[in-house]
Structures are given as structure tokens and as C-alpha cells.
Motif scaffolding. Structure first.
Motif, mmCIF file in Angstrom:
data_model
loop_
_atom_site.group_PDB
_atom_site.id
_atom_site.type_symbol
_atom_site.label_atom_id
_atom_site.label_comp_id
_atom_site.label_asym_id
_atom_site.label_seq_id
_atom_site.Cartn_x
_atom_site.Cartn_y
_atom_site.Cartn_z
ATOM 1 N N PHE A 73 -133.319 6.467 64.306
ATOM 2 C CA PHE A 73 -135.334 6.419 63.746
ATOM 3 C C PHE A 73 -135.637 7.768 64.152
ATOM 4 C CE2 PHE A 73 -139.382 5.093 62.815
ATOM 5 C CZ PHE A 73 -139.839 5.675 64.494
ATOM 6 N N SER A 102 -131.548 3.437 67.863
ATOM 7 C CA SER A 102 -133.142 4.030 68.282
ATOM 8 C C SER A 102 -133.628 5.249 67.739
ATOM 9 C CB SER A 102 -133.441 3.505 69.491
ATOM 10 O OG SER A 102 -133.788 2.724 69.718
ATOM 11 N N ARG A 120 -135.031 0.443 62.166
ATOM 12 C CA ARG A 120 -134.977 0.373 63.575
ATOM 13 C C ARG A 120 -134.916 -1.221 64.324
ATOM 14 N NH1 ARG A 120 -139.374 3.129 66.501
ATOM 15 N NH2 ARG A 120 -140.162 1.242 66.395
#
Length: 154
Positions: free
Chosen positions: A143, A140, A133
Motif C-alpha cells: 500500500f 502495508s 490493505r
């Protein structure tokens, strides 16, 4: 109307204040030094115990300040040393005479962490996904989805 719970432990640090509640840590930024290092609009930040991956304490020396830093789960530590914590939103610097309250805070949080202990392979996978990430190979959102999936297995 909700009444705010009184903090159990409080550290009035050099560049901020740490308040410990039954299930979270609140970092408050007040004063000139806080505004210089954290920005004019820095206010307060809550970190719930289940979000804390580790607590790092650097003891204050005779001529140096110490710090306490709360690293979120899956975070890749970039800042090292005392100068690196100057602008870290999850760290508060303290004086030598405040070492006892810092140790009380660390011990309390470690004893009350609500998150289950991660298996080493899950922790390693989270760390690797965090690095991906940070390198912008994952968004994001990707992730967070992977983190939720990995933590859901526990």
C-alpha cells in the motif's frame, strides 16, 4: 540542543490535548480518562499537515461532547459517531465551551495544508488501495509503495 517550538493553538480536551505547530498537530494523552480510553501507555502522537487527508469536527451539544478527528491520507474511516471516537487515537473530545478553539484549529490547519490538492481519481485510487490493505489483500508495504507512486505523479 533543539528547543521545542511553542504551540500556536492548544485545545485541552476531555480525553487529550491537541497542540498545533506551524507544520504539524500533536495529540497528547494525559489524565485518567485518556488512560482509560487510549491505554495506560498512550503518550503523544505527531501528525504532519501533509499526512492529513481530512479533519472531521462534530460540534458539542448542550448535553453531548464534540470531537475533532484527523484522518490520515488513504485511511478508510471505520468509526462513526461520538462513541466510535472514544478509542480513536486521532480524535480528541471536547466540551461545548471549547468550540471556538476547535474551529480555530480546523481553519488554521485547512489554510496551511502543505499537501497538493489531489485529483479526484488519485484520491479514489488511494481510498480503494486503503480498502484492499484493510481487507488484507495488500500488505502495508505494498500500500505504501502504491501511495508513494500515486502521490509522486502530482
Amino acid at each position: 540542543m533543539n528547543a521545542e517550538v511553542t504551540p500556536l493553538l492548544v485545545l485541552h480536551g476531555v480525553n487529550g490535548q491537541v497542540e498545533v505547530y506551524p507544520n504539524k498537530v500533536r495529540i497528547r494523552r494525559k489524565g485518567v480518562l485518556s488512560k482509560l480510553t487510549q491505554g495506560l501507555f498512550a503518550g503523544e502522537k505527531d501528525i504532519y499537515f501533509q499526512q492529513i487527508g481530512s479533519i472531521l469536527v462534530k460540534r458539542a451539544g448542550l448535553m453531548t461532547r464534540g470531537y475533532i478527528s484527523f484522518a490520515p491520507l488513504g485511511a478508510v474511516e471505520r468509526r462513526k459517531g461520538l462513541l466510535g471516537t472514544t478509542h480513536d487515537e486521532n480524535a480528541v473530545r471536547f466540551r461545548r465551551n471549547q468550540s471556538a478553539v476547535v474551529e480555530d484549529i480546523r481553519r488554521y490547519i485547512e489554510a496551511h495544508l502543505g499537501a497538493p490538492t489531489l485529483a479526484p481519481d488519485v484520491a479514489d485510487q488511494l481510498r480503494k488501495f486503503g480498502e484492499l490493505r484493510d481487507s488484507r489483500f495488500l500488505t502495508s508495504a505494498e500500500f505504501e509503495a502504491k501511495k508513494k507512486e500515486l502521490l509522486g505523479r502530482l
